[in-house]
Design an enzyme around this catalytic site. Structure first.
Site, short mmCIF file in Angstrom:
data_model
loop_
_atom_site.label_atom_id
_atom_site.label_comp_id
_atom_site.label_asym_id
_atom_site.label_seq_id
_atom_site.Cartn_x
_atom_site.Cartn_y
_atom_site.Cartn_z
N TYR A 45 -7.95 -86.96 25.37
CA TYR A 45 -7.14 -87.06 24.15
C TYR A 45 -6.71 -85.63 23.82
CZ TYR A 45 -7.92 -91.93 22.86
OH TYR A 45 -7.89 -93.29 22.82
N THR A 76 -3.81 -89.21 27.30
CA THR A 76 -3.36 -90.36 26.49
C THR A 76 -2.54 -89.84 25.31
OG1 THR A 76 -5.29 -91.65 27.11
CG2 THR A 76 -4.15 -92.32 25.10
C1 LIG Z 1 -12.84 -100.34 22.09
C2 LIG Z 1 -11.72 -99.64 22.81
C3 LIG Z 1 -11.75 -98.26 22.93
C4 LIG Z 1 -10.73 -97.60 23.61
N1 LIG Z 1 -10.83 -96.24 23.78
C5 LIG Z 1 -9.87 -95.59 24.48
C6 LIG Z 1 -10.01 -94.21 24.74
O1 LIG Z 1 -10.98 -93.58 24.38
N2 LIG Z 1 -9.00 -93.62 25.44
C7 LIG Z 1 -7.89 -94.28 25.88
O2 LIG Z 1 -7.00 -93.70 26.49
N3 LIG Z 1 -7.77 -95.60 25.66
C8 LIG Z 1 -8.73 -96.28 24.98
N4 LIG Z 1 -8.62 -97.62 24.80
C9 LIG Z 1 -7.49 -98.34 25.40
C10 LIG Z 1 -7.82 -98.78 26.82
O3 LIG Z 1 -7.87 -97.68 27.68
C11 LIG Z 1 -6.77 -99.73 27.37
O4 LIG Z 1 -5.50 -99.17 27.21
C12 LIG Z 1 -6.81 -101.11 26.73
O5 LIG Z 1 -8.11 -101.50 26.36
C13 LIG Z 1 -6.24 -102.11 27.71
O6 LIG Z 1 -6.09 -103.34 27.14
P1 LIG Z 1 -7.14 -104.56 27.29
O7 LIG Z 1 -8.30 -104.22 26.43
O8 LIG Z 1 -6.30 -105.68 26.80
O9 LIG Z 1 -7.51 -104.67 28.76
C14 LIG Z 1 -9.63 -98.32 24.14
C15 LIG Z 1 -9.61 -99.70 24.02
C16 LIG Z 1 -10.64 -100.37 23.38
C17 LIG Z 1 -10.60 -101.87 23.31
#
Ligand SMILES: Cc1cc2nc3c(=O)[nH]c(=O)nc-3n(C[C@H](O)[C@H](O)[C@H](O)COP(=O)(O)O)c2cc1C
Length: 391
Positions: free
Chosen positions: A155, A181
């Protein structure tokens, strides 16, 4: 990696177990039921944090609807007895075009968090993308991954000394790509978390990479072990910077010779800018519908981005992938690989390392079976020709 990768054998294993000993799978076979079990098991606030999306959660739903609009046209009467789905994306080998998406603060669903995920994924050779916001440090997770490849997700912080330190730590710990990201400079309007007044980072959770980092700790009056709230305060100040634009991201990209991907791109113009700023890959993502409610689904955004820069960089996709057939559709529309988020978080919540491994195995088995049943036995044959858009 052998020349054949018949993940579908997992299916036969279940039937054989049933026949020989009457044993049934210890975890529910549907993701919906796994999610329901996770809901029973974990803190309701943690469940809301993982399951939830932004606003009306319309983009969460749209991610699913987009997959429903594309249908597979299976070919029959072809030899699919020998299949191999292994692939290499930006130098990273994987047994199938599947990775685990960065999911932060996993300790809220299971105490072993990213370590359990690392063990589950590496037991199958499936690479993970580790979040900056992990509950264990990137070095600890690297150790748990062993020889299995991993990428590190950054991040982009306000303090670029922290960015540089994270990137160099990741290089040293054997991460083979950096994922920046760019869709989370503010936290989306998430009604469930707002209702619970719940943001785990403010309790000092999910910030292990920061509290173990010399550049992060340098300006603190006391080390995080003595004053965690001081560290949380600095984290809230430097976690993101809404003023950053392409020049800043380019600067971060130039901090390493590893391939750098940009995650959270939906607009083809941004994809073009990413390539002209030297990024090696793009993860087409709307963050699982957690950021801009009303945003286009990742799957609908994919063809425009593939058309714009598909020949110039690697393109991956996440958001809404819930089964092997979804993987097939995204790859047919031009993704080099896909990532899953919530599905493995539910596996982790319910059964730790074992749950993560089971979830991955099921994705791989269903992917393999979907293709075998569609007359496809090689990665190169997964093209748009096998899809029809129905609405
Ligand atoms: C609880 C949670 C925490 C997440 N934390 C991050 C993160 O720290 N960094 C990031 O780039 N994306 C984060 N994401 C997004 C995921 O990388 C990803 O884009 C997303 O979960 C994909 O969709 P899906 O859950 O429908 O498979 C997070 C998603 C969730 C559900």
């Amino acid at each position: 990696m052998s020349d054949t990768t018949h993940f579908a054998d997992y299916e036969l294993g279940i039937y054989l177990q049933g026949m020989l000993s009457g044993a049934k799978p210890d975890l529910p076979m549907t993701l919906a039921e796994l999610e329901r079990l996770a809901k029973e098991k974990i803190d309701p606030r943690a469940f809301g944090y993982v399951a939830g999306g932004a606003g009306l959660e319309d983009t969460v739903a749209e991610n699913r609807r987009a997959f429903e609009r594309w249908r597979i046209m299976p070919h029959m009467c072809r030899d699919t007895s020998s299949r191999n789905w292994s692939t290499t994306v930006l130098g990273t080998k994987m047994p199938a075009p599947l990775m685990l998406a960065p999911v932060g603060v996993q300790e809220i669903v299971h105490p072993e968090a990213e370590l359990a995920v690392a063990r589950g994924a590496s037991s199958l050779g499936v690479p993970i993308v580790l979040s900056s916001l992990s509950s264990y440090t990137l070095e600890q997770v690297a150790e748990a991954m062993g020889d299995t490849p991993r990428w590190f997700q950054l991040y982009p912080p306000k303090d670029l000394a922290v960015a540089e330190s994270f990137i160099h730590r990741a290089e040293k710990a054997g991460y083979s790509a950096i994922v920046i990201t760019v869709d989370t400079r503010f936290i989306g309007w998430r009604a469930r978390d707002l209702q619970d007044a719940y943001l785990p980072f403010l309790e000092g959770k999910g910030i292990a990479n920061y509290t173990s980092d010399p550049a992060f700790c340098a300006p603190l009056d006391a080390p995080p072990s003595e004053n965690m709230m001081g560290a949380v305060g600095r984290w809230t100040e430097i976690y993101a910077d809404a003023a950053q634009s392409w020049a800043d991201f380019k600067r971060m990209r130039e901090m390493t010779s590893l391939p750098v991907l940009i995650k959270g791109i939906l607009h083809p113009d941004d994809a073009r800018r990413a390539v002209s700023n030297g990024f090696s890959g793009i993860i087409v993502s709307n963050h699982g519908g957690r950021q801009v409610d009303g945003a286009i689904s990742s799957l609908d955004a994919l063809p425009g981005i593939v058309g714009e820069v598909g020949l110039e960089c690697a393109i991956l996709l996440d958001s809404g992938i819930r089964c092997g057939a979804d993987m097939v559709k995204a790859i047919a529309l031009g993704a080099s690989a896909v990532l899953i988020g919530r599905p493995y978080a539910w596996g982790l919540a319910v059964a730790g390392e074992h749950g993560v491994r089971e979830v991955i195995q099921r994705f791989l088995a269903e992917f393999d079976l979907t293709l075998a049943l569609s007359g496809i036995s090689r990665r190169e044959e997964i093209t748009k020709e096998i899809l029809r858009r129905v609405t």
